[in-house]
Design a protein around this motif. Sequence first.
Motif, PDB file in Angstrom:
ATOM      1  N   ASP A 160      46.473 -34.129   1.660  1.00  0.00           N
ATOM      2  CA  ASP A 160      46.906 -34.386   0.532  1.00  0.00           C
ATOM      3  C   ASP A 160      46.500 -35.431  -0.413  1.00  0.00           C
ATOM      4  N   PRO A 161      46.053 -35.480  -1.570  1.00  0.00           N
ATOM      5  CA  PRO A 161      45.258 -36.295  -2.379  1.00  0.00           C
ATOM      6  C   PRO A 161      46.334 -37.475  -2.490  1.00  0.00           C
ATOM      7  N   ALA A 162      47.461 -37.063  -2.635  1.00  0.00           N
ATOM      8  CA  ALA A 162      48.805 -38.353  -2.876  1.00  0.00           C
ATOM      9  C   ALA A 162      48.918 -39.142  -1.769  1.00  0.00           C
ATOM     10  N   ARG A 163      48.296 -38.854  -0.539  1.00  0.00           N
ATOM     11  CA  ARG A 163      48.529 -39.334   0.680  1.00  0.00           C
ATOM     12  C   ARG A 163      47.277 -40.172   1.146  1.00  0.00           C
ATOM     13  N   ILE A 164      46.447 -40.139   0.186  1.00  0.00           N
ATOM     14  CA  ILE A 164      44.905 -41.058   0.622  1.00  0.00           C
ATOM     15  C   ILE A 164      45.009 -42.170  -0.219  1.00  0.00           C
ATOM     16  N   ARG A 165      44.880 -43.347   0.314  1.00  0.00           N
ATOM     17  CA  ARG A 165      44.849 -44.680  -0.433  1.00  0.00           C
ATOM     18  C   ARG A 165      43.503 -45.324  -0.041  1.00  0.00           C
ATOM     19  N   THR A 166      42.848 -45.782  -1.161  1.00  0.00           N
ATOM     20  CA  THR A 166      41.546 -46.361  -0.922  1.00  0.00           C
ATOM     21  C   THR A 166      41.491 -47.639  -1.444  1.00  0.00           C
ATOM     22  N   GLU A 167      40.577 -48.587  -0.819  1.00  0.00           N
ATOM     23  CA  GLU A 167      40.206 -49.658  -1.236  1.00  0.00           C
ATOM     24  C   GLU A 167      38.596 -49.738  -1.144  1.00  0.00           C
ATOM     25  N   ARG A 168      38.161 -50.158  -2.625  1.00  0.00           N
ATOM     26  CA  ARG A 168      36.566 -50.341  -2.605  1.00  0.00           C
ATOM     27  C   ARG A 168      36.171 -51.622  -2.550  1.00  0.00           C
ATOM     28  N   PHE A 169      35.099 -52.082  -1.602  1.00  0.00           N
ATOM     29  CA  PHE A 169      34.909 -53.372  -1.632  1.00  0.00           C
ATOM     30  C   PHE A 169      33.482 -53.538  -2.181  1.00  0.00           C
ATOM     31  N   GLY A 170      33.604 -53.348  -3.517  1.00  0.00           N
ATOM     32  CA  GLY A 170      32.306 -53.627  -4.639  1.00  0.00           C
ATOM     33  C   GLY A 170      32.385 -54.997  -4.905  1.00  0.00           C
ATOM     34  N   PRO A 171      31.436 -55.340  -5.612  1.00  0.00           N
ATOM     35  CA  PRO A 171      31.184 -56.784  -6.032  1.00  0.00           C
ATOM     36  C   PRO A 171      32.371 -57.164  -6.838  1.00  0.00           C
ATOM     37  N   SER A 172      33.110 -58.259  -6.608  1.00  0.00           N
ATOM     38  CA  SER A 172      34.338 -58.638  -7.028  1.00  0.00           C
ATOM     39  C   SER A 172      34.245 -60.070  -7.964  1.00  0.00           C
ATOM     40  N   GLY A 173      32.802 -60.345  -8.189  1.00  0.00           N
ATOM     41  CA  GLY A 173      32.849 -61.804  -8.854  1.00  0.00           C
ATOM     42  C   GLY A 173      33.233 -61.853 -10.284  1.00  0.00           C
TER      43      GLY A 173
END
Length: 258
Positions: free
Chosen positions: A240-253
């Motif tokens: 279920d897409p509603a149960r998928i949590r994501t964190e992206r480690f892109g550039p954060s500067g």
Amino acid sequence: MAGTALPGRLKERLAWRVARLVAVRDETSTARTLVLEVPGWPGHLAGQRVDLRLTAADGYSTRRSYSLAAPADGDRLELTVQKVPGGEVSPYLTEVFSVGDPLELRGPVGGWFVWRPADTAPVLLVAGGSGLVPLMAMVRARRAAGSRVPFRLICSVRAPDDLYYAAELRDAAGRDPGLDVTRFYTRAVPDHWTSPPRRLRAEDLAAAGWPPDFGPTCYVCGPTGFVEEVAGALVEIGHDPARIRTERFGPSGSSARG
Ligand SMILES: Cc1cc2nc3c(=O)[nH]c(=O)nc-3n(C[C@H](O)[C@H](O)[C@H](O)COP(=O)(O)OP(=O)(O)OC[C@H]3O[C@@H](n4cnc5c(N)ncnc54)[C@H](O)[C@@H]3O)c2cc1C
């Protein structure tokens, strides 16, 4: 929001605090855990992050985000930083920043990509490279709380030596009943491995994760491309897409002179 009175807790989170490095641990040849002491730290949830601010003598300052790697231990926090070749901040944090040195930090930040010990749903954690950091905080928070919520952790790394917290994860069977750890390698495999290196596929997530019917909460963290591929594959196999949590480690500067 200028001129508006901020609620006390938000104000506390936005305030820059002075942290001091009290210990370091090398996780791999290019990644280091920093143990920081932050007087008056308000505590945090597994999955949250902090913003760091470094300021040079000429007033130039720059900020980066880093996930918290472990539950708070009083005023002590742990971050694990991967050195990005040619980067402005990560080579400094992993090679120059020394015990006793200060830096500014604020947080904790984030309220969605978090796991709370009161959560009862099975958990699937999928890490790409340094994306393991906040997921390890969840594993450690589960252990600290004595939780028996079933966890499955899938780690994808380039080569065996690139896996952070390797000894702790190897001991998971004894230390963390109910936690299963599966490793995948994209460039080089251990000697005893029977399959060649390759990227994580939907069928791997189906085999090493939970069946969608179990209603797991899925946490996916890593480089942007990895997160998008894995989240898409989880949906493809029925989560279920509603149960998928994501964190992206892109550039954060962000940087400023002043
Ligand atoms: C929410 C969040 C949490 C994060 N948590 C962590 C963490 O726990 N541990 C950790 O090591 N990093 C983490 N990061 C990444 C971190 O914030 C920095 O972006 C990273 O350390 C690079 O900073 P730098 O100053 O060395 O590189 P920069 O000088 O900012 O960039 C140098 C070059 O590397 C590229 N680059 C920047 N960041 C990355 C990256 N992450 N991967 C690949 N290429 C990159 C840039 O596009 C640029 O070309 C997180 C990022 C976000 C957004």
